[in-house]
Design a protein around this motif. Structure first.
Motif, mmCIF file in Angstrom:
data_model
loop_
_atom_site.group_PDB
_atom_site.id
_atom_site.type_symbol
_atom_site.label_atom_id
_atom_site.label_comp_id
_atom_site.label_asym_id
_atom_site.label_seq_id
_atom_site.Cartn_x
_atom_site.Cartn_y
_atom_site.Cartn_z
ATOM 1 N N ARG A 46 0.837 -1.204 0.000
ATOM 2 C CA ARG A 46 0.000 0.000 0.000
ATOM 3 C C ARG A 46 0.871 1.253 0.000
ATOM 4 N NH1 ARG A 46 -3.948 -2.151 4.766
ATOM 5 N NH2 ARG A 46 -5.509 -3.245 3.487
ATOM 6 N N GLY A 47 1.940 1.235 0.795
ATOM 7 C CA GLY A 47 2.829 2.380 0.817
ATOM 8 C C GLY A 47 3.474 2.640 -0.531
ATOM 9 N N LEU A 48 3.912 1.581 -1.190
ATOM 10 C CA LEU A 48 4.500 1.737 -2.520
ATOM 11 C C LEU A 48 3.492 2.308 -3.506
ATOM 12 C CD1 LEU A 48 6.542 -1.571 -2.544
ATOM 13 C CD2 LEU A 48 7.518 0.716 -2.856
ATOM 14 N N ARG A 49 2.253 1.926 -3.352
ATOM 15 C CA ARG A 49 1.222 2.423 -4.263
ATOM 16 C C ARG A 49 0.849 3.885 -4.012
ATOM 17 N NH1 ARG A 49 -3.393 -2.129 -5.720
ATOM 18 N NH2 ARG A 49 -2.349 -2.872 -7.610
ATOM 19 N N THR A 50 1.375 4.503 -2.954
ATOM 20 C CA THR A 50 1.206 5.959 -2.808
ATOM 21 C C THR A 50 2.117 6.707 -3.780
ATOM 22 O OG1 THR A 50 2.876 6.178 -1.051
ATOM 23 C CG2 THR A 50 0.600 5.710 -0.371
ATOM 24 N N LEU A 51 3.138 6.018 -4.296
ATOM 25 C CA LEU A 51 4.027 6.627 -5.283
ATOM 26 C C LEU A 51 3.451 6.532 -6.687
ATOM 27 C CD1 LEU A 51 7.431 5.114 -4.051
ATOM 28 C CD2 LEU A 51 6.465 7.357 -3.499
ATOM 29 N N LEU A 52 2.839 5.405 -6.976
ATOM 30 C CA LEU A 52 2.260 5.130 -8.293
ATOM 31 C C LEU A 52 1.342 3.922 -8.115
ATOM 32 C CD1 LEU A 52 2.840 6.224 -11.316
ATOM 33 C CD2 LEU A 52 4.045 4.055 -11.616
ATOM 34 N N PRO A 53 0.216 3.873 -8.809
ATOM 35 C CA PRO A 53 -0.679 2.708 -8.658
ATOM 36 C C PRO A 53 -0.131 1.488 -9.408
ATOM 37 C CG PRO A 53 -1.615 4.242 -10.228
ATOM 38 C CD PRO A 53 -0.400 4.927 -9.653
ATOM 39 N N PHE A 54 0.991 0.991 -8.930
ATOM 40 C CA PHE A 54 1.670 -0.118 -9.613
ATOM 41 C C PHE A 54 0.712 -1.285 -9.840
ATOM 42 C CE2 PHE A 54 5.128 1.974 -7.166
ATOM 43 C CZ PHE A 54 5.958 2.308 -8.216
ATOM 44 N N PRO A 55 0.612 -1.780 -11.069
ATOM 45 C CA PRO A 55 -0.307 -2.892 -11.354
ATOM 46 C C PRO A 55 0.281 -4.268 -11.076
ATOM 47 C CG PRO A 55 0.645 -2.100 -13.389
ATOM 48 C CD PRO A 55 1.166 -1.197 -12.306
ATOM 49 N N ALA A 56 1.593 -4.334 -10.789
ATOM 50 C CA ALA A 56 2.231 -5.629 -10.545
ATOM 51 C C ALA A 56 3.320 -5.472 -9.500
ATOM 52 C CB ALA A 56 2.829 -6.187 -11.831
ATOM 53 N N PHE A 57 3.530 -6.542 -8.726
ATOM 54 C CA PHE A 57 4.625 -6.616 -7.757
ATOM 55 C C PHE A 57 5.392 -7.914 -7.999
ATOM 56 C CE2 PHE A 57 1.776 -3.693 -5.652
ATOM 57 C CZ PHE A 57 2.607 -2.817 -4.961
ATOM 58 N N TYR A 58 6.701 -7.838 -7.797
ATOM 59 C CA TYR A 58 7.546 -9.035 -7.828
ATOM 60 C C TYR A 58 7.697 -9.521 -6.397
ATOM 61 C CZ TYR A 58 11.740 -11.922 -8.306
ATOM 62 O OH TYR A 58 12.631 -12.950 -8.256
ATOM 63 N N ILE A 59 7.382 -10.786 -6.174
ATOM 64 C CA ILE A 59 7.452 -11.376 -4.847
ATOM 65 C C ILE A 59 8.548 -12.441 -4.836
ATOM 66 C CG2 ILE A 59 6.181 -12.512 -2.996
ATOM 67 C CD1 ILE A 59 4.936 -9.850 -3.905
ATOM 68 N N ALA A 60 9.546 -12.255 -3.982
ATOM 69 C CA ALA A 60 10.544 -13.297 -3.751
ATOM 70 C C ALA A 60 10.221 -13.930 -2.402
ATOM 71 C CB ALA A 60 11.953 -12.716 -3.745
ATOM 72 N N ASP A 61 9.658 -15.119 -2.430
ATOM 73 C CA ASP A 61 9.324 -15.848 -1.211
ATOM 74 C C ASP A 61 10.591 -16.589 -0.781
ATOM 75 O OD1 ASP A 61 8.450 -17.617 0.747
ATOM 76 O OD2 ASP A 61 6.496 -17.926 -0.191
ATOM 77 N N LEU A 62 11.386 -15.926 0.058
ATOM 78 C CA LEU A 62 12.709 -16.443 0.388
ATOM 79 C C LEU A 62 12.642 -17.745 1.182
ATOM 80 C CD1 LEU A 62 14.367 -13.032 1.260
ATOM 81 C CD2 LEU A 62 14.510 -14.294 -0.879
#
Length: 233
Positions: free
Chosen positions: A43-59
């Motif tokens: 949600r915080g990242l989307r205050t910068l831009l309404p990003f339509p995709a996220f990369y998830i690294a499930d470590l």
């Protein structure tokens, strides 16, 4: 120029990546979120831009632990649910096939998790599959054929330079140019070291389709106005 924010997940929290040395990763501190919960950071990242995709690294999953299904489900329940590019250490046909069938998910086949080329050969033509060519400080990690045989590559290829993740050292432009020259019409995505608008514009000039980013976004190196302009390149 597609900008895809990265969420590195470990122990149910978003952690800050440092040069691919996963034992050193700690819960992220960021002005964009009051805590390190995956949805809070997204949600915080989307205050910068309404990003339509996220990369998830499930470590945890990459290290052969249990996948963080709770985090994935919470992200997929967000308003305007983002597409998730998920690296969860896929190394078996059943788990990869299930991920490819899951709405809103694009599984990332990390070269470091592969013992051979069987999985990529089986699924390379699936439009949802992403290949990550993983480069650590000691070089490429994975079956050599994944790097040398471009006929195995799907339509989207990430060039992941782990040693430069979180370093502020800049992208590995030389490697990216070489791989882009071999990739033909495939979308090549840069990952590792992207610092600022200048780096992203140089990547666009090289024909790179997008970039995975975290540190520069949390550190304020790119403003919402810059991100909007770059996304329009």
């Amino acid at each position: 120029m597609r900008i895809i924010p990265v969420l590195d997940l470990k122990g149910g929290q978003v952690v800050r990546a440092e040069g691919g040395e996963r034992a050193r990763y700690r819960p992220i501190g960021t002005p964009l979120s009051s805590d390190a919960a995956p949805v809070s950071v997204a949600r915080g990242l989307r205050t910068l831009l309404p990003f339509p995709a996220f990369y998830i690294a499930d470590l945890d999953a990459i290290e052969k632990g249990a996948p963080d299904e709770e985090a994935l489900e919470s992200l997929q329940r967000m308003p305007d649910a983002p597409e998730l590019w998920l690296d969860a250490g896929f190394a078996e046909e059943a788990s990869l096939a299930a991920a490819l069938a899951r709405p809103g998910l694009r599984p990332v086949l990390g070269s470091e998790s592969q013992d051979d080329t069987a999985l990529i050969a089986r699924f390379r033509d699936h439009p949802g599959l992403i290949l990550s060519l993983d480069f650590f400080a000691d070089g490429f990690r994975g079956p050599e054929a994944l790097l040398s045989d471009i006929a195995l590559w799907p339509s989207t290829v990430i060039v992941m330079t782990l040693a430069q993740v979180g370093s502020g050292a800049g992208p590995d432009f030389a490697r990216l140019r070489k791989i882009k020259a071999r990739a033909g019409g495939r979308a090549v995505i840069a990952a590792g070291g992207v610092r600022n608008e200048e780096d992203l514009r140089r990547l666009a000039e090289c024909g790179i389709a997008g970039a995975l980013m975290a540190t520069a976004l949390h550190g304020g190196a790119l403003t919402p106005a810059q991100l909007a302009r770059l996304s329009a390149l």
